[in-house]
Design an enzyme around this catalytic site. Structure first.
Site, mmCIF file in Angstrom:
data_model
loop_
_atom_site.group_PDB
_atom_site.id
_atom_site.type_symbol
_atom_site.label_atom_id
_atom_site.label_comp_id
_atom_site.label_asym_id
_atom_site.label_seq_id
_atom_site.Cartn_x
_atom_site.Cartn_y
_atom_site.Cartn_z
ATOM 1 N N ASN A 8 2.604 -17.111 32.129
ATOM 2 C CA ASN A 8 1.857 -18.343 31.865
ATOM 3 C C ASN A 8 1.915 -18.581 30.355
ATOM 4 O O ASN A 8 1.194 -17.949 29.589
ATOM 5 C CB ASN A 8 0.411 -18.215 32.333
ATOM 6 N N LYS A 15 0.859 -15.266 28.408
ATOM 7 C CA LYS A 15 0.210 -14.281 29.270
ATOM 8 C C LYS A 15 1.220 -13.797 30.295
ATOM 9 O O LYS A 15 2.076 -14.570 30.747
ATOM 10 C CB LYS A 15 -0.996 -14.903 29.985
ATOM 11 N N ARG A 90 4.368 -20.368 35.438
ATOM 12 C CA ARG A 90 3.400 -21.405 35.790
ATOM 13 C C ARG A 90 3.801 -22.688 35.069
ATOM 14 O O ARG A 90 3.996 -22.705 33.858
ATOM 15 C CB ARG A 90 1.996 -20.985 35.349
ATOM 16 N N HIS A 179 -4.395 -26.727 38.951
ATOM 17 C CA HIS A 179 -4.934 -25.491 39.550
ATOM 18 C C HIS A 179 -4.496 -25.321 41.010
ATOM 19 O O HIS A 179 -5.123 -24.583 41.770
ATOM 20 C CB HIS A 179 -6.471 -25.457 39.490
ATOM 21 N N HIS A 206 -12.709 -24.158 41.646
ATOM 22 C CA HIS A 206 -12.088 -23.365 40.579
ATOM 23 C C HIS A 206 -12.769 -23.788 39.277
ATOM 24 O O HIS A 206 -12.426 -24.808 38.690
ATOM 25 C CB HIS A 206 -10.577 -23.642 40.525
ATOM 26 N N ARG A 239 -13.551 -30.606 27.853
ATOM 27 C CA ARG A 239 -13.065 -31.893 28.347
ATOM 28 C C ARG A 239 -14.203 -32.717 28.927
ATOM 29 O O ARG A 239 -15.142 -32.185 29.511
ATOM 30 C CB ARG A 239 -11.992 -31.681 29.422
ATOM 31 N N ASP A 281 -18.386 -21.886 25.826
ATOM 32 C CA ASP A 281 -18.557 -20.691 26.643
ATOM 33 C C ASP A 281 -19.918 -20.736 27.323
ATOM 34 O O ASP A 281 -20.950 -20.812 26.646
ATOM 35 C CB ASP A 281 -18.440 -19.441 25.770
ATOM 36 N N ARG A 283 -21.643 -18.501 28.651
ATOM 37 C CA ARG A 283 -22.540 -17.403 28.296
ATOM 38 C C ARG A 283 -23.374 -17.759 27.069
ATOM 39 O O ARG A 283 -24.582 -17.477 27.021
ATOM 40 C CB ARG A 283 -21.736 -16.123 28.050
ATOM 41 N N GLY A 331 -17.036 -19.544 37.977
ATOM 42 C CA GLY A 331 -17.311 -19.389 39.405
ATOM 43 C C GLY A 331 -17.385 -17.947 39.856
ATOM 44 O O GLY A 331 -18.144 -17.607 40.770
ATOM 45 N N ASN A 333 -18.093 -15.286 37.673
ATOM 46 C CA ASN A 333 -18.892 -14.411 36.814
ATOM 47 C C ASN A 333 -20.268 -14.931 36.416
ATOM 48 O O ASN A 333 -21.070 -14.157 35.880
ATOM 49 C CB ASN A 333 -18.103 -14.105 35.537
ATOM 50 N N GLU A 385 -3.704 -16.300 40.520
ATOM 51 C CA GLU A 385 -2.563 -17.203 40.435
ATOM 52 C C GLU A 385 -1.264 -16.429 40.214
ATOM 53 O O GLU A 385 -0.199 -16.817 40.698
ATOM 54 C CB GLU A 385 -2.785 -18.205 39.297
#
Length: 400
Positions: A8, A15, A90, A179, A206, A239, A281, A283, A331, A333, A385
Site C-alpha cells: 500500500n 506499507k 492497493r 475501501h 469501515h 475530511r 485522532d 483518542r 470501529g 478500537n 485488506e
C-alpha cells in the site's frame, strides 16, 4: 507454498506485508514512512520477533523498495528474492474500468494513471510503488487490487449524481466509493454471524481516519458513502464528508482563497480536526471531551450523528438489516465512539448493546457486542485488506 507481497503505497509512505500463501501466514510487515525526507523511518517486523526500526534518508519509493528487499535477506526472512512470486498493490481509484483485480500491464497502468484526477492523493503514489517493484523485481508479476471494484455492483440510481448528464458522459462524474477491499473482506467474514434463512443484509462500517459505510446484500455492494473521491460521505479525521456544494464558491468569495486551497482544507483540515481544534485522532478528542472541551464534545456528537444517519439510510435502502459490522481503526478500537454511534440508532432499530462486551472487544478482538435481545446483531470484525490483496495475487498469478 508461495511468498506474496501486499503493498500500500502513499505519497510519502510504503506499507507492506509478506504472506506465505495459501496458508495466509504473515511472514513480516512494516513501513517506509516520510519518504523524501532525511529523517525518514524504515521499520520491518518479522513474525514473532521485535520490530527493527531505522531513521535514515529515503529519497524516493525506489530506494524504499531497495531497503525492503535488502532487509528481507538481511533479516533472514527469505534466502533469495526469487521466493517472492507476486506483488499486489492497493489502488484506490479504478473508476468504471475495473470490477475486479488485474495483472499490471501497460494498458492497466495507463488507465490507473488517467484516473489520477479522481484520486490525486492516492493513484499517483500507487503507481510510483508499482514501478519501483517492477524495476526491482522484473521477473515477478504485479497485480492491481482496486478499492472501487467491490462497488461496481451499485445500480445507476445509487451511483449517479443529479448534475447535468453530460458530466457523467464526458467526465465520468459519479459515485465510485472506496475501501471496497475492506468491505468485501468484512462481508465474507460476516457470513459466520448471519442467521440461517436471513436475507443477508449487512451494513459494514469501515471507520478509521478515513471512513465509509457500505450497504451489502447477498455479498454484493448496493450502496456506499464515499463518492467521486474519498472526500464524500461521513465526517472523517480531516475530511468534511458530505457538504453543500455551494460552500466552496461562497468561501472562495469570502476568504479570497482559491478553490484548490479550500479543497485541500476540506481534505486535510476539516472533519474531527477542524471541528475539535484538538486532533484528528479520536483518542485525543475523547480525552478532551472528558475534560469538558466543548468543541471536542461537539466533534464527538457530530461524528456519531453522521455515521448513525448513514446506518439509518442503509437500513431503508436494504429493506431492513441482518447484521451491523464495525471495523478499521475507530470501529475496532474505540468502544467510546461505537457506543455513541449506536446510541443514536438504538431506539429506531431496536439495538441493545452489551456494554461489557463493547468495552473489551478492542485491539484486534472479534465478536458480538450486542445482546440476544437486540433486533439486529452488532459485531466487531478487524479488517484485513492485505490478505485480500494476497488472495487476489494468488488467484491471478497462480504461482507454482
Amino acid at each position: 507454498m508461495s511468498k506474496i507481497m501486499a503493498v500500500n503505497a502513499g505519497s510519502s509512505s510504503l506499507k507492506f506485508k509478506l504472506f506465505e500463501m495459501p496458508e495466509e501466514k504473515v511472514i513480516c510487515s512494516g513501513i517506509a514512512d516520510r519518504i523524501g525526507h532525511e529523517d525518514a523511518i524504515f521499520a520491518i517486523k518479522p513474525a514473532g520477533k521485535e520490530k527493527n526500526e531505522t531513521i535514515c534518508s529515503i529519497p524516493d519509493h525506489a530506494v524504499a523498495v531497495e531497503m525492503l528487499l535488502e532487509a528481507l535477506i538481511d533479516e533472514g526472512i527469505v534466502s533469495s528474492l526469487d521466493e517472492i512470486k507476486g506483488v499486489g498493490h492497493r489502488i484506490v481509484q479504478g473508476g468504471a474500468y475495473f470490477s475486479h483485480s488485474e495483472i499490471f500491464d501497460k494498458k492497466v497502468e495507463e488507465k490507473i494513471e488517467s484516473l489520477i484526477p479522481l484520486a490525486p492523493l492516492h493513484n499517483g503514489a500507487h503507481l510510483i510503488g508499482y514501478r519501483a517493484f517492477r524495476d526491482a523485481l522484473p521477473n515477478v508479476k504485479n497485480v492491481a487490487v482496486f478499492d472501487t471494484a467491490f462497488h461496481q455492483t451499485m445500480e445507476p440510481e445509487d451511483y449517479m449524481y443529479a448534475c447535468p448528464y453530460e458530466y457523467y458522459e464526458k467526465y465520468a462524474v459519479r459515485r465510485y466509493g472506496a475501501h471496497g477491499t475492506s468491505h468485501l473482506y468484512l462481508s465474507q467474514k460476516a457470513e459466520a454471524y448471519l442467521k440461517e434463512g436471513s436475507k443477508r443484509r449487512v451494513i459494514s462500517c469501515h471507520i478509521g481516519s478515513g471512513a465509509s459505510l457500505c450497504a451489502i446484500k447477498d455479498g454484493k455492494c448496493v450502496a456506499t458513502s464515499m463518492g467521486l473521491t474519498p472526500l464524500a460521505g461521513v465526517m472523517m479525521g480531516t475530511r468534511t464528508g458530505d457538504i453543500d456544494g455551494s460552500v466552496m464558491p461562497y468561501l472562495v468569495k469570502q476568504t479570497g482563497k482559491d478553490a484548490e486551497t479550500i479543497y485541500q482544507e476540506f481534505n486535510k483540515k476539516s472533519g474531527l480536526l477542524g471541528i475539535s481544534g484538538v486532533s484528528n485522532d479520536t483518542r485525543d478528542i475523547e480525552k478532551a471531551a472528558s475534560e469538558g472541551n466543548e468543541r471536542a464534545i461537539l466533534a464527538t456528537k457530530m461524528f456519531a450523528r453522521r455515521v448513525a444517519d448513514y446506518i439509518g439510510q442503509y437500513f431503508v435502502r436494504l429493506g431492513g438489516c441482518d447484521l451491523i459490522v464495525f471495523s478499521a481503526g475507530i470501529g475496532e478500537n474505540s468502544e467510546y465512539f461505537r457506543k455513541k454511534i449506536l446510541e443514536q440508532c438504538s431506539e429506531a432499530l431496536g439495538l441493545v448493546i452489551d456494554q461489557e462486551l463493547n468495552n473489551v472487544t478492542i485491539k484486534g478482538k472479534e465478536g458480538l457486542i450486542s445482546t440476544s435481545e437486540s433486533k439486529i446483531p452488532v459485531v466487531v470484525i478487524p479488517t484485513d485488506e492485505e490478505v485480500m490483496i494476497a488472495r487476489d495475487v494468488v488467484s491471478l498469478v497462480k504461482p507454482k
